[in-house]
Design an enzyme around this catalytic site. Sequence first.
Site, PDB file in Angstrom:
ATOM      1  CG  ASP A 230      -2.028  -1.022   1.242  1.00  0.00           C
ATOM      2  OD1 ASP A 230      -1.941  -1.823   0.280  1.00  0.00           O
ATOM      3  OD2 ASP A 230      -2.915  -0.990   2.095  1.00  0.00           O
TER       4      ASP A 230
ATOM      5  CG  HIS B 110      -4.521   2.798  -0.638  1.00  0.00           C
ATOM      6  ND1 HIS B 110      -5.278   1.933  -0.154  1.00  0.00           N
ATOM      7  CD2 HIS B 110      -3.508   2.904   0.118  1.00  0.00           C
ATOM      8  CE1 HIS B 110      -4.940   1.720   1.359  1.00  0.00           C
ATOM      9  NE2 HIS B 110      -3.939   2.624   1.519  1.00  0.00           N
TER      10      HIS B 110
ATOM     11  CG  HIS C   1      -3.908   6.968   2.602  1.00  0.00           C
ATOM     12  ND1 HIS C   1      -3.685   7.170   3.876  1.00  0.00           N
ATOM     13  CD2 HIS C   1      -3.615   5.659   2.200  1.00  0.00           C
ATOM     14  CE1 HIS C   1      -3.621   6.004   4.491  1.00  0.00           C
ATOM     15  NE2 HIS C   1      -3.455   5.208   3.290  1.00  0.00           N
TER      16      HIS C   1
ATOM     17  CG  HIS D 162       2.381   0.031   4.716  1.00  0.00           C
ATOM     18  ND1 HIS D 162       1.822  -1.086   5.390  1.00  0.00           N
ATOM     19  CD2 HIS D 162       1.257   0.779   4.362  1.00  0.00           C
ATOM     20  CE1 HIS D 162       0.748  -0.809   5.870  1.00  0.00           C
ATOM     21  NE2 HIS D 162       0.058   0.105   5.340  1.00  0.00           N
TER      22      HIS D 162
END
Length: 282
Positions: A104, A155, A159, A249
Amino acid sequence: MRGLICPFALFVCFVVGCSPAEEKAVMKEVEASETAAQKVYRGDRQNQATEQKSDAFWKRASVEVYRSPEELLAQDARERRHGLVLDKIARGPGDKHELALTFDDGPHPDLTLKLLALLKQENVKATFFVIGKMVEKHPELLKAIAADGHTIGNHTFSHVTLTKIPVADIQVEYRANNDIVKKTIGQNMKFCRPPGGDYDSDVIHAAEACGLTTVLWTDDPGDYANPGDNVIEERTLAKLTNGGIILLHDGVKETLDVLPQIIAYAKKKGFSFVTIDEFSKK
């Protein structure tokens, strides 16, 4: 009640009656709600959510909410008990000795290329859930991810915690990211992940409206908090299961340092690595 405040206020004014000043205030609120999306997405120009700092919804949404694998599992169980079937992927097939690595928050200017090089060396394909504003800053890195054959997922653009913003803006967040990715590499994304894993039925349906299936996870070592190489490795390896979706991540050096050991251990245990796209076809 998310997204219903303004229509309700209009209804009250219509039935009960409002003074001219009250009616003007309600209409101003309606106009603000209708134009809120334009602050994030304006024509061909995608904008960072910093323009939303004065907006109450976005102040709440900027505080990230985190859902652990256990919380996601409990939420899924509640949905099933109530007969609620939502379009999401919580894990892969349980009868396959396969895992999905997901990354991510990229693309990251310092570490994405190093991560890609490592994955290529290990002959592993992964899924990258990218942030639109990061893509806008580093389009060449998205192109590199795509060129290496990895699956790319949405995503959101800014965010933000999607359960904390109006329903219409959830679609805006996904749509803006869809558009910048399509513009950059010519691909349509099929999957998305809400920041922090925080979702409800509105979030899932908004994703569907944008042509996206929501993807969660079964394994999260909490690498975003930089707990240390050993901690990331131990937490990840302790929960490897058939169909597992591992949340990591892009941009965390500790993850980059320990990833070769994680991959080597998983392969030694007989696991193979697939993308979320491959999971969805089984």
